[in-house]
Design a protein around this motif. Structure first.
Motif, mmCIF file in Angstrom:
data_model
loop_
_atom_site.group_PDB
_atom_site.id
_atom_site.type_symbol
_atom_site.label_atom_id
_atom_site.label_comp_id
_atom_site.label_asym_id
_atom_site.label_seq_id
_atom_site.Cartn_x
_atom_site.Cartn_y
_atom_site.Cartn_z
ATOM 1 N N ALA A 105 0.843 -1.195 0.000
ATOM 2 C CA ALA A 105 0.000 0.000 0.000
ATOM 3 C C ALA A 105 0.878 1.244 0.000
ATOM 4 C CB ALA A 105 -0.902 0.002 1.226
ATOM 5 N N PRO A 106 0.430 2.342 -0.605
ATOM 6 C CA PRO A 106 1.181 3.599 -0.523
ATOM 7 C C PRO A 106 1.361 4.016 0.933
ATOM 8 C CG PRO A 106 -0.577 3.746 -2.154
ATOM 9 C CD PRO A 106 -0.787 2.471 -1.406
ATOM 10 N N PRO A 107 2.429 4.746 1.235
ATOM 11 C CA PRO A 107 2.670 5.151 2.627
ATOM 12 C C PRO A 107 1.506 5.901 3.259
ATOM 13 C CG PRO A 107 4.589 5.600 1.254
ATOM 14 C CD PRO A 107 3.493 5.202 0.325
ATOM 15 N N ASP A 108 0.778 6.654 2.436
ATOM 16 C CA ASP A 108 -0.339 7.449 2.965
ATOM 17 C C ASP A 108 -1.685 6.841 2.614
ATOM 18 O OD1 ASP A 108 -0.019 7.888 0.282
ATOM 19 O OD2 ASP A 108 -0.561 10.019 0.359
ATOM 20 N N ALA A 109 -1.713 5.511 2.453
ATOM 21 C CA ALA A 109 -2.958 4.863 2.027
ATOM 22 C C ALA A 109 -4.025 4.859 3.117
ATOM 23 C CB ALA A 109 -2.675 3.432 1.591
ATOM 24 N N GLY A 110 -3.618 4.883 4.368
ATOM 25 C CA GLY A 110 -4.583 4.774 5.454
ATOM 26 C C GLY A 110 -5.467 5.994 5.578
ATOM 27 N N ALA A 111 -6.755 5.774 5.685
ATOM 28 C CA ALA A 111 -7.690 6.874 5.900
ATOM 29 C C ALA A 111 -7.673 7.289 7.365
ATOM 30 C CB ALA A 111 -9.101 6.449 5.499
ATOM 31 N N SER A 112 -8.134 8.483 7.637
ATOM 32 C CA SER A 112 -8.225 8.962 9.017
ATOM 33 C C SER A 112 -9.387 8.286 9.721
ATOM 34 C CB SER A 112 -8.413 10.475 9.038
ATOM 35 O OG SER A 112 -9.678 10.815 8.484
ATOM 36 N N LEU A 113 -9.406 8.386 11.045
ATOM 37 C CA LEU A 113 -10.537 7.828 11.796
ATOM 38 C C LEU A 113 -11.830 8.537 11.450
ATOM 39 C CD1 LEU A 113 -9.332 6.989 15.426
ATOM 40 C CD2 LEU A 113 -10.138 5.424 13.647
ATOM 41 N N ALA A 114 -11.747 9.810 11.093
ATOM 42 C CA ALA A 114 -12.961 10.531 10.689
ATOM 43 C C ALA A 114 -13.577 9.875 9.456
ATOM 44 C CB ALA A 114 -12.636 12.000 10.419
ATOM 45 N N VAL A 115 -12.728 9.520 8.488
ATOM 46 C CA VAL A 115 -13.222 8.834 7.291
ATOM 47 C C VAL A 115 -13.784 7.468 7.667
ATOM 48 C CG1 VAL A 115 -12.519 7.794 5.096
ATOM 49 C CG2 VAL A 115 -11.664 10.057 5.738
ATOM 50 N N VAL A 116 -13.104 6.748 8.561
ATOM 51 C CA VAL A 116 -13.582 5.439 9.003
ATOM 52 C C VAL A 116 -14.984 5.541 9.575
ATOM 53 C CG1 VAL A 116 -13.222 3.599 10.699
ATOM 54 C CG2 VAL A 116 -11.282 4.478 9.389
ATOM 55 N N TYR A 117 -15.216 6.525 10.432
ATOM 56 C CA TYR A 117 -16.535 6.661 11.050
ATOM 57 C C TYR A 117 -17.601 7.047 10.022
ATOM 58 C CZ TYR A 117 -15.319 5.919 15.936
ATOM 59 O OH TYR A 117 -14.944 5.339 17.125
ATOM 60 N N VAL A 118 -17.252 7.896 9.081
ATOM 61 C CA VAL A 118 -18.223 8.274 8.036
ATOM 62 C C VAL A 118 -18.578 7.055 7.189
ATOM 63 C CG1 VAL A 118 -18.525 9.621 5.928
ATOM 64 C CG2 VAL A 118 -17.572 10.707 7.963
ATOM 65 N N MET A 119 -17.582 6.275 6.806
ATOM 66 C CA MET A 119 -17.838 5.086 5.992
ATOM 67 C C MET A 119 -18.630 4.043 6.771
ATOM 68 S SD MET A 119 -16.707 5.738 3.046
ATOM 69 C CE MET A 119 -15.541 6.761 2.132
ATOM 70 N N TRP A 120 -18.329 3.919 8.040
ATOM 71 C CA TRP A 120 -19.062 2.966 8.885
ATOM 72 C C TRP A 120 -20.539 3.326 8.965
ATOM 73 C CZ3 TRP A 120 -20.210 4.237 14.381
ATOM 74 C CH2 TRP A 120 -20.872 3.201 15.052
ATOM 75 N N LEU A 121 -20.836 4.580 9.250
ATOM 76 C CA LEU A 121 -22.231 5.009 9.343
ATOM 77 C C LEU A 121 -22.934 4.880 7.997
ATOM 78 C CD1 LEU A 121 -21.817 8.140 11.644
ATOM 79 C CD2 LEU A 121 -22.772 5.922 12.267
ATOM 80 N N THR A 122 -22.213 5.168 6.914
ATOM 81 C CA THR A 122 -22.794 5.006 5.580
ATOM 82 C C THR A 122 -23.164 3.554 5.323
ATOM 83 O OG1 THR A 122 -21.493 6.869 4.735
ATOM 84 C CG2 THR A 122 -22.384 5.320 3.114
ATOM 85 N N ALA A 123 -22.289 2.649 5.694
ATOM 86 C CA ALA A 123 -22.561 1.221 5.500
ATOM 87 C C ALA A 123 -23.774 0.777 6.310
ATOM 88 C CB ALA A 123 -21.331 0.396 5.881
ATOM 89 N N LEU A 124 -23.889 1.246 7.551
ATOM 90 C CA LEU A 124 -25.040 0.871 8.373
ATOM 91 C C LEU A 124 -26.343 1.375 7.770
ATOM 92 C CD1 LEU A 124 -23.774 1.422 12.040
ATOM 93 C CD2 LEU A 124 -23.887 -0.706 10.737
ATOM 94 N N VAL A 125 -26.321 2.589 7.249
ATOM 95 C CA VAL A 125 -27.519 3.148 6.612
ATOM 96 C C VAL A 125 -27.902 2.328 5.385
ATOM 97 C CG1 VAL A 125 -28.424 5.140 5.359
ATOM 98 C CG2 VAL A 125 -27.179 5.480 7.499
ATOM 99 N N LEU A 126 -26.908 1.916 4.608
ATOM 100 C CA LEU A 126 -27.187 1.121 3.412
ATOM 101 C C LEU A 126 -27.692 -0.275 3.762
ATOM 102 C CD1 LEU A 126 -24.084 2.058 1.228
ATOM 103 C CD2 LEU A 126 -26.434 2.837 0.919
ATOM 104 N N LEU A 127 -27.201 -0.844 4.855
ATOM 105 C CA LEU A 127 -27.572 -2.209 5.210
ATOM 106 C C LEU A 127 -28.898 -2.304 5.960
ATOM 107 C CD1 LEU A 127 -24.113 -3.607 6.368
ATOM 108 C CD2 LEU A 127 -25.482 -4.460 4.460
#
Length: 392
Positions: free
Chosen positions: A361-383
């Motif tokens: 993975a690129p050195p800066d591939a990791g998303a921030s925790l803010a992105v993690v939480y946004v993606m998590w909530l998005t997934a829950l809404v979709l599911l």
């Protein structure tokens, strides 16, 4: 629709019997739903992050408060699944089928879960078919636990209690043993008690994240806890809260002693916050006694909390909790696909995600925790709509 219908026909909710869906045990569905949602948060962090955020987010020397508790809060998910699976077996025994028929059904469901672990779940994690890795995770452990539970159905409750408590309280005494001491193959000891990997021939590797001991002792304890759902809600709530407090008190006593109960002792740091992280950083793979006391104690308190209606959030969690197998399989594919899409938009490539680990993975591939939480909530809404439809 046919695959979903057939899956529900042969597995039901698989991890939890349909009997757990009746109104008088809605607290179980809500607690299970909370565990499912938190599990998705942990897996979202797995897919979207790299480095310390991904590898060891509870390491006191490298973590920070939000990262630590993002991971630590999800620790109780697996114990909740196993314990409540046993509770659901107890609920199902109140129906017309006898022990022999129920035992055979548990064996079938257990084998189905193990099959799903090695196929659909494996593919959801890898997203690439050239890898020859096989991971034994939650569904494998639940499936094996159901097969053991099928045998325990024919034994008295006192034996179930003894079996569960013996594994729960005594399994850390096995930590010093090795396959060489016992004269057994490495792979067998890993399946029983030691997390790790072992080669299978020249081209295949088996990763055991969830060995059977002590997990198969948690399920019969959940089965016995199903007796609590024969009494009124007020009394049950009080007993659950008391059990939770006892488990957490036992955890603190053992942890303070820094001896038996966890192979990883805690240390004092110059920074008080890191001392707290070290104190709470209990071993999950395989689960230590202190880990199980902390997580099961929390589960009892959550079950007591959900004995009362909790508004829209409670209803939302209940809907998730009624479709656990569907949620588990689908959320892995969804989160992995979202992570691939995020990487393609950001870097124009996602090979480290489409064939797990085949390229760096690129050195800066990791998303921030803010992105993690946004993606998590998005997934829950979709599911949520799909889970509600399956639960119906």
């Amino acid at each position: 629709m046919l695959p979903v219908i057939n899956l529900r026909q042969f597995a039901g909710a698989a991890v939890f019997d349909k009997a757990s869906r009746i109104g008088r045990i809605a607290s179980v569905d809500a607690a299970r739903g909370l565990a499912m949602a938190l599990m998705a948060l942990d897996h979202c962090r797995d897919f979207f992050t790299t480095g310390a955020m991904h590898d060891d987010p509870t390491n006191p020397a490298t973590t920070h408060v939000l990262l630590f508790f993002t991971r630590w809060a999800t620790h109780w998910c697996a114990p909740a699944f196993v314990f409540l699976a046993g509770t659901a077996v107890a609920f199902s025994m109140e129906r017309g089928r006898g022990p022999r028929e129920k035992a055979w059904l548990l064996v079938q469901r257990g084998l189905l879960l193990i099959l799903l672990e090695l196929t659909l779940v494996r593919w959801a994690w890898l997203f690439g078919f050239s890898r020859s890795s096989y991971m034994l995770q939650v569904l494998w452990m639940l499936g094996a636990g159901m097969i053991v539970m099928a045998a325990l159905l024919f034994l008295p409750d006192w034996f179930k209690l003894f079996f569960g408590l013996a594994l729960l309280l005594g399994h850390n005494a096995l930590d010093s043993l090795t396959p060489e001491n016992l004269g057994v193959p490495d792979w067998l000891w890993m399946l029983l008690h030691a997390e790790g990997s072992t080669p299978m021939g020249d081209h295949h590797t088996l990763y055991v994240l969830y060995p059977l001991i002590p997990w198969i002792g948690v399920m019969p304890l959940g089965y016995l806890a199903g007796r609590l759902y024969r009494v009124d809600s007020n009394r049950r709530s009080g007993v659950l809260a008391a059990l939770g407090c006892v488990c957490l008190a036992f955890f603190f006593v053992l942890r303070l002693a820094n001896g038996y109960g966890d192979p990883q002792p805690w240390s004092v740091f110059a920074d008080d916050a890191r001392t707290v992280y070290s104190f709470l950083d209990v071993t999950k793979y395989p689960p230590s006694l202190e880990y199980l006391l902390a997580t099961l104690g929390t589960l009892f308190l959550v079950l007591a909390y959900f004995e009362r209606p909790r508004g829209k959030i409670g209803l939302w969690l209940t809907a998730l909790g009624k479709a656990p197998l569907f949620f588990y399989v689908v959320h892995l594919y969804l989160l992995h696909a979202m992570a691939v899409g995020y990487a393609l938009l950001r870097f124009g490539r996602a090979c480290w995600l489409t064939d797990w680990g085949r390229c760096p993975a690129p050195p800066d591939a990791g998303a921030s925790l803010a992105v993690v939480y946004v993606m998590w909530l998005t997934a829950l809404v979709l599911l949520f709509p799909a889970c509600r439809a399956v639960a119906a």
